[in-house]
Design a protein around this motif. Structure first.
Motif, PDB file in Angstrom:
ATOM      1  N   GLU A 196       0.796  -1.225   0.000  1.00 18.36           N
ATOM      2  CA  GLU A 196       0.000   0.000   0.000  1.00 18.36           C
ATOM      3  C   GLU A 196       0.827   1.273   0.000  1.00 18.36           C
ATOM      4  N   GLY A 197       2.088   1.201   0.398  1.00 19.11           N
ATOM      5  CA  GLY A 197       2.873   2.425   0.469  1.00 19.11           C
ATOM      6  C   GLY A 197       4.349   2.128   0.390  1.00 19.11           C
ATOM      7  N   VAL A 198       5.154   3.170   0.475  1.00 22.29           N
ATOM      8  CA  VAL A 198       6.598   3.013   0.452  1.00 22.29           C
ATOM      9  C   VAL A 198       7.178   3.607   1.725  1.00 22.29           C
ATOM     10  N   GLU A 199       8.241   2.982   2.192  1.00 20.55           N
ATOM     11  CA  GLU A 199       8.888   3.448   3.409  1.00 20.55           C
ATOM     12  C   GLU A 199       9.816   4.609   3.088  1.00 20.55           C
ATOM     13  N   LEU A 200       9.564   5.736   3.694  1.00 21.79           N
ATOM     14  CA  LEU A 200      10.428   6.890   3.504  1.00 21.79           C
ATOM     15  C   LEU A 200      11.526   6.845   4.560  1.00 21.79           C
ATOM     16  N   CYS A 201      12.744   6.548   4.102  1.00 18.01           N
ATOM     17  CA  CYS A 201      13.844   6.256   5.024  1.00 18.01           C
ATOM     18  C   CYS A 201      14.116   7.404   5.996  1.00 18.01           C
ATOM     19  N   ARG A 202      14.083   8.639   5.488  1.00 17.72           N
ATOM     20  CA  ARG A 202      14.458   9.758   6.348  1.00 17.72           C
ATOM     21  C   ARG A 202      13.413  10.068   7.406  1.00 17.72           C
ATOM     22  N   SER A 203      12.149   9.932   7.056  1.00 20.23           N
ATOM     23  CA  SER A 203      11.087  10.313   7.994  1.00 20.23           C
ATOM     24  C   SER A 203      10.538   9.128   8.758  1.00 20.23           C
TER      25      SER A 203
ATOM     26  N   ILE B 258      -2.208  -5.190 -11.379  1.00 21.30           N
ATOM     27  CA  ILE B 258      -2.788  -3.938 -10.901  1.00 21.30           C
ATOM     28  C   ILE B 258      -3.871  -4.312  -9.900  1.00 21.30           C
ATOM     29  N   SER B 259      -3.712  -3.890  -8.662  1.00 24.03           N
ATOM     30  CA  SER B 259      -4.653  -4.273  -7.615  1.00 24.03           C
ATOM     31  C   SER B 259      -5.968  -3.511  -7.752  1.00 24.03           C
ATOM     32  N   PRO B 260      -7.068  -4.047  -7.179  1.00 21.69           N
ATOM     33  CA  PRO B 260      -8.349  -3.325  -7.203  1.00 21.69           C
ATOM     34  C   PRO B 260      -8.251  -1.943  -6.557  1.00 21.69           C
ATOM     35  N   GLU B 261      -7.436  -1.842  -5.492  1.00 18.19           N
ATOM     36  CA  GLU B 261      -7.281  -0.557  -4.810  1.00 18.19           C
ATOM     37  C   GLU B 261      -6.634   0.477  -5.738  1.00 18.19           C
ATOM     38  N   THR B 262      -5.641   0.040  -6.497  1.00 17.04           N
ATOM     39  CA  THR B 262      -4.991   0.948  -7.439  1.00 17.04           C
ATOM     40  C   THR B 262      -5.956   1.375  -8.536  1.00 17.04           C
ATOM     41  N   LEU B 263      -6.777   0.435  -8.997  1.00 14.38           N
ATOM     42  CA  LEU B 263      -7.743   0.749 -10.051  1.00 14.38           C
ATOM     43  C   LEU B 263      -8.823   1.711  -9.570  1.00 14.38           C
ATOM     44  N   GLN B 264      -9.089   1.727  -8.271  1.00 16.88           N
ATOM     45  CA  GLN B 264     -10.054   2.676  -7.727  1.00 16.88           C
ATOM     46  C   GLN B 264      -9.479   4.088  -7.718  1.00 16.88           C
ATOM     47  N   MET B 265      -8.184   4.188  -7.470  1.00 25.49           N
ATOM     48  CA  MET B 265      -7.542   5.503  -7.407  1.00 25.49           C
ATOM     49  C   MET B 265      -7.196   6.037  -8.790  1.00 25.49           C
TER      50      MET B 265
END
Length: 230
Positions: free
Chosen positions: A49-56, A97-104
């Motif tokens: 669902e997301g990406v890890e932002l290393c700095r924050s 492509i996940s259903p969640e991505t297709l909704q967005m």
């Protein structure tokens, strides 16, 4: 065939060019990747669902990030994947492509953005999703091969699935409630199989292909080699 799920994720970060290159080096015939879209509607190789932002040290949904932010992270764009794939044309790619991505990102925009990144033939690329409408659209727009993720075996026998006749049906091994997968105008892909014994058993139960997260182990297995023609 054995399909490397997100590349060789045993030895490299999943869904990245190093993972894809390692899977190719091991002898994979196919690789499965998952795609998400940035705020700029650019497709990136990213699962979850997301990406890890290393700095924050926070997790941010990819669709909220611009390309300039994503370019600073250890991610691979779909464009980079296509450029690499064009040098290894014998590989087949399952692009999920996940259903969640297709909704967005609306299905037509999502499919067209993928097509924009593929300068030549779409033959090596199989669009994978659980949304029938998106697969019909993908075929109409130029993708020759599509794969449908089904929640259970019974779904494969429904009129709309039979009418679509996808090239592949993808199913989780945990939801198969019959001894043998029913035949049809498709090929079955069972996931995620990470043992040689499991690969052999599913071959006997009707699986044409295995999606694995442990490609190195299965590539070393004589049993798996015998049944999947490695």
């Amino acid at each position: 065939m054995l399909i490397a799920h997100l590349g060789d994720k045993i030895h490299h970060p999943e869904n990245t060019l190093p993972a894809f290159e390692a899977a190719h080096g091991l002898g994979a015939c196919a690789i499965a990747t998952e795609i998400q879209f940035s705020k700029d509607h650019t497709p990136w190789c990213c699962a979850g669902e997301g990406v890890e932002l290393c700095r924050s040290s926070i997790s941010t949904p990819l669709h909220l990030l611009k390309d300039k932010d994503l370019q600073t992270l250890p991610l691979s764009s779909f464009q980079h994947l296509v450029e690499w794939a064009n040098r290894h044309r014998h590989l087949e790619w399952f692009v999920e492509i996940s259903p969640e991505t297709l909704q967005m990102v609306k299905p037509e925009l999502a499919i067209r953005r993928l097509l924009d990144e593929i300068p030549g033939s779409t033959d090596p690329f199989v669009i994978l999703t659980s949304d029938l409408r998106s697969l019909r659209l993908a075929r109409n727009l130029g993708f020759d091969q599509v794969a449908l993720r089904v929640p259970n075996v019974g779904r494969s026998l429904s009129p709309e699935v039979v009418t679509l006749a996808p090239d592949y049906l993808l199913i989780d091994q945990a939801v198969v409630d019959c001894q043998e997968l029913p035949p049809g105008p498709w090929q079955w892909v069972v996931h995620e199989i990470n043992t040689a014994q499991g690969a052999v058993q599913w071959h006997h139960r009707g699986a044409h292909h295995i999606l694995t997260g442990n490609l190195p182990l299965l590539m070393r297995s004589q049993e798996a080699s015998n049944v999947y023609g490695i």
